[in-house]
Design a protein around this motif. Structure first.
Motif, PDB file in Angstrom:
ATOM      1  N   GLY A   1      21.629 -21.613  23.733  1.00 14.03           N
ATOM      2  CA  GLY A   1      22.317 -22.666  24.450  1.00 14.03           C
ATOM      3  C   GLY A   1      23.589 -22.261  25.150  1.00 14.03           C
TER       4      GLY A   1
ATOM      5  N   SER B   1      20.935 -22.572  18.233  1.00 12.35           N
ATOM      6  CA  SER B   1      22.035 -22.566  19.193  1.00 12.35           C
ATOM      7  C   SER B   1      22.629 -23.953  19.402  1.00 12.35           C
ATOM      8  CB  SER B   1      21.573 -21.988  20.538  1.00 12.35           C
ATOM      9  OG  SER B   1      20.692 -22.862  21.222  1.00 12.35           O
ATOM     10  N   MET B   2      22.016 -24.979  18.783  1.00 11.57           N
ATOM     11  CA  MET B   2      22.570 -26.330  18.821  1.00 11.57           C
ATOM     12  C   MET B   2      23.115 -26.738  17.463  1.00 11.57           C
ATOM     13  SD  MET B   2      19.825 -28.379  21.249  1.00 11.57           S
ATOM     14  CE  MET B   2      18.321 -27.821  20.424  1.00 11.57           C
ATOM     15  N   ASP B   3      23.209 -25.787  16.546  1.00  9.24           N
ATOM     16  CA  ASP B   3      23.617 -26.046  15.161  1.00  9.24           C
ATOM     17  C   ASP B   3      24.948 -25.350  14.884  1.00  9.24           C
ATOM     18  OD1 ASP B   3      23.909 -26.398  12.464  1.00  9.24           O
ATOM     19  OD2 ASP B   3      22.024 -25.420  11.900  1.00  9.24           O
TER      20      ASP B   3
ATOM     21  N   THR C   1      28.533 -20.928  17.000  1.00  6.76           N
ATOM     22  CA  THR C   1      28.505 -22.092  17.874  1.00  6.76           C
ATOM     23  C   THR C   1      29.514 -23.120  17.381  1.00  6.76           C
ATOM     24  OG1 THR C   1      26.148 -21.741  18.323  1.00  6.76           O
ATOM     25  CG2 THR C   1      27.048 -23.895  18.876  1.00  6.76           C
TER      26      THR C   1
ATOM     27  N   ALA D   1      27.928 -27.040  20.527  1.00  7.45           N
ATOM     28  CA  ALA D   1      26.659 -27.590  20.051  1.00  7.45           C
ATOM     29  C   ALA D   1      26.364 -28.918  20.723  1.00  7.45           C
ATOM     30  CB  ALA D   1      26.700 -27.758  18.534  1.00  7.45           C
ATOM     31  N   ARG D   2      27.385 -29.756  20.867  1.00  6.38           N
ATOM     32  CA  ARG D   2      27.191 -31.044  21.541  1.00  6.38           C
ATOM     33  C   ARG D   2      26.866 -30.852  23.019  1.00  6.38           C
ATOM     34  NH1 ARG D   2      31.432 -32.662  17.956  1.00  6.38           N
ATOM     35  NH2 ARG D   2      33.032 -32.162  19.523  1.00  6.38           N
TER      36      ARG D   2
ATOM     37  N   VAL E   1      25.432 -28.236  24.447  1.00  4.71           N
ATOM     38  CA  VAL E   1      24.081 -27.684  24.576  1.00  4.71           C
ATOM     39  C   VAL E   1      23.043 -28.784  24.367  1.00  4.71           C
ATOM     40  CG1 VAL E   1      22.399 -26.109  23.554  1.00  4.71           C
ATOM     41  CG2 VAL E   1      24.759 -25.359  23.899  1.00  4.71           C
ATOM     42  N   ARG E   2      23.251 -29.614  23.345  1.00  6.20           N
ATOM     43  CA  ARG E   2      22.292 -30.680  23.066  1.00  6.20           C
ATOM     44  C   ARG E   2      22.252 -31.694  24.216  1.00  6.20           C
ATOM     45  NH1 ARG E   2      19.552 -31.736  18.724  1.00  6.20           N
ATOM     46  NH2 ARG E   2      20.823 -30.292  17.481  1.00  6.20           N
TER      47      ARG E   2
ATOM     48  N   ASP F   1      20.309 -30.147  26.995  1.00  4.25           N
ATOM     49  CA  ASP F   1      18.902 -30.010  26.634  1.00  4.25           C
ATOM     50  C   ASP F   1      18.189 -31.355  26.682  1.00  4.25           C
ATOM     51  OD1 ASP F   1      16.954 -27.954  25.671  1.00  4.25           O
ATOM     52  OD2 ASP F   1      16.742 -29.365  24.013  1.00  4.25           O
TER      53      ASP F   1
END
Length: 269
Positions: free
Chosen positions: A10, A43-45, A58, A63-64, A66-67, A70
């Motif tokens: 991410g 990669s979102m964790d 990350t 993370a936020r 990237v999510r 996505d």
């Protein structure tokens, strides 16, 4: 920006993308067959511990981000390399010479059109590129086209491997021969847990040590810089901008902006 259909990391998309968005760049996404790309779950964790580094890589904010990307529609409907670039025929084809001539007739205009439309090329990293980008001959042709046009190419993490394997079929010499690059050093390689989206398969360690490939590809007059023990590792040896891993993503995007706008040609070595 080229993304794997088997999972990108991410931050290695978001980092450069934020730098481009801040400058108002128009960004186009492309995948090997036109399928939508998705971020690798780790990669979102923000709690995921990177095994070689022994720490999280990350931040909660990343993370936020990237999510959010996505789950947005921004990555919908990417261009397809398979539609844009022809496939080189096998030598065993019945009418190989005629097919090879036809391939070259269609290849050059296709690459020229793509290169003319964009100012730079970005190869986003993660484990997914090992599957569908690293040895993708269509992608190699695009990379060779940007290189021939003297336009900058940013490669991150395992995306750097594409540069090592992008070679003219006559000389067979890598385009990074004599260049300075960074990438995953041996110390950063997983011993287990190399996974991909869309397949239930844990490869274990990566299929190759990228450091060794890059050392061999850059040759006696270039060099690999792992910068182990340093928090960041980004090398600019124009036209290449190479980033070692996740934390280097934002800086790599900023340095690509500098190559485009301020003529940066060398950084980090």
């Amino acid at each position: 920006m080229v993304l794997s259909e088997y999972g990108y990391w991410g931050e290695e998309l978001v980092g450069p993308l934020e730098a481009f968005d801040a400058r108002g760049y128009q960004v186009t996404f492309v995948t090997p067959t036109g399928k939508r790309a998705h971020a690798l779950p780790p990669s979102m964790d923000a709690d995921y511990i990177d095994p070689p580094l022994g720490r999280t890589v990350t931040t909660p904010e990343m993370a936020r981000a990237v999510r959010a990307l996505d789950e947005s529609d921004r990555l919908d409907n990417p261009l397809s390399l398979a539609d844009l670039i022809p496939e080189r025929p096998y030598n065993s084809s019945i009418n190989h010479l005629r097919e090879l001539e036809a391939y070259h007739r269609t290849l050059q205009p296709a690459v020229d059109d793509l290169v003319a439309a964009y100012d730079a090329l970005v190869l986003v990293g993660g484990s997914g590129p090992l599957v569908d980008m690293v040895n993708n001959e269509r992608l190699h042709e695009v990379v060779l086209g940007f290189h021939a046009a003297d336009k900058p190419i940013l490669a991150e993490c395992y995306g750097v491997t594409v540069l090592a394997f992008a070679r003219d079929w006559e000389s067979r010499q890598s385009i990074i021969y004599g260049k300075h690059v960074t990438g995953h050093p041996k110390e950063y390689d997983y011993k287990d847990g190399t996974g991909f989206l869309g397949v239930d398969f844990n490869m274990g360690p990566p299929p190759f040590p990228l450091e060794y490939i890059l050392r061999d590809a850059t040759g006696a007059f270039g060099g690999f810089h792992g910068n182990v023990g340093k928090e960041l590792s980004v090398i600019v040896d124009y036209p290449f901008v190479t980033a070692r891993s996740t934390p280097d993503s934002a800086l790599s995007g900023e340095l690509l902006v500098q190559t485009l706008e301020n003529g940066l040609r060398r950084y980090g070595w």
